[in-house]
Design an enzyme around this catalytic site. Sequence first.
Site, PDB file in Angstrom:
ATOM      1  N   TYR A 234       0.873  -1.103  -0.128  1.00  0.00           N
ATOM      2  CA  TYR A 234      -0.007   0.150  -0.009  1.00  0.00           C
ATOM      3  C   TYR A 234       0.778   1.390   0.090  1.00  0.00           C
ATOM      4  O   TYR A 234       0.692   2.293  -0.735  1.00  0.00           O
ATOM      5  CB  TYR A 234      -0.891  -0.253   1.170  1.00  0.00           C
TER       6      TYR A 234
ATOM      7  N   LYS B 197       1.188   4.357  -3.015  1.00  0.00           N
ATOM      8  CA  LYS B 197       0.887   5.583  -2.868  1.00  0.00           C
ATOM      9  C   LYS B 197       2.027   6.579  -2.792  1.00  0.00           C
ATOM     10  O   LYS B 197       1.808   7.606  -3.517  1.00  0.00           O
ATOM     11  CB  LYS B 197       0.170   5.615  -1.464  1.00  0.00           C
TER      12      LYS B 197
END
Length: 297
Positions: free
Chosen positions: A191, A195
């Site tokens: 994740y 990002k």
Amino acid sequence: MSAPRYRNLSVTARHDVYPAISSDLYFSGTSTAFRNKVVIIIGASKGIGLSISSFYARAGAKLALVSRSEKALAEAKDQIISEANLVKPEVLTVAADAADTKAIAEVVREVIKSYGRIDIVVANAGTSSPWTKPFAESDPYDDWWRVLEVNLRGTYNVAHHTLPHLEKSGGAFVAVTSIAAQINASFASAYAVSKTAINRFIEYVSIEHPLVKSFALHPGTIKTDILTTVIPFWESVAIDTLQLPAATILKLTDGSGRFDWLSGRFVSANWDLEEVERDWKDEIVNQGILVTRIIVD
């Protein structure tokens, strides 16, 4: 595992809509900022994406809602129409997986066929595997690479197919990112890497497509399906409302140009934008902060 710390701008932390980003004028019917603007929202069927979609509809925009589930999109459309306070909004729904390049190309063709233009795009599709074990112990595709495909490739696919149209309209592109890009939390590598890459990608959108205003927006820490899945302590950090990122995005993309100097940068919905403008604008512009760099103090 405790909540990680990170450095932040020294401005008032906002957790709900505040006066400087109030959308009341946009919703009143007297503002033309979004009237007949065509807005594509990816990941629009629930949570943050649904809130953003509802705000744009209430401001008079024409919507194209994209998500994988036709049923969820139909329910989202009904809710958005019911929340519109003045005129029934035009809402197109197209089921597609953001990670599927051909599917997103077809979405854009449908939008152009229906509306003839694109003014604003919000790339909000996202996913995460649970933050419970080291990546070497996870399935290399289902638990790690799929996160990169949805979050990063999905954002790229949307940008690739919409930016030529946004250049024509002088529009705006918003990629929903996360403060997770700025922290080192155990088991969050897929994740966080996705990002971080989105933040860097937005810098290149600004460089290669300067006619388009582009932003990597952290929406706040909100009780969404992703948050409650990935971290066990979500109750202590999920203190932001769904309306906060929606109002922030409207302010960034209202065409006034007031916050165009933030284009190509990471922006947090938790930052009081008025204070960022007053106290940080010169440093942000002149010293090139809020972008990904190696800094040696």
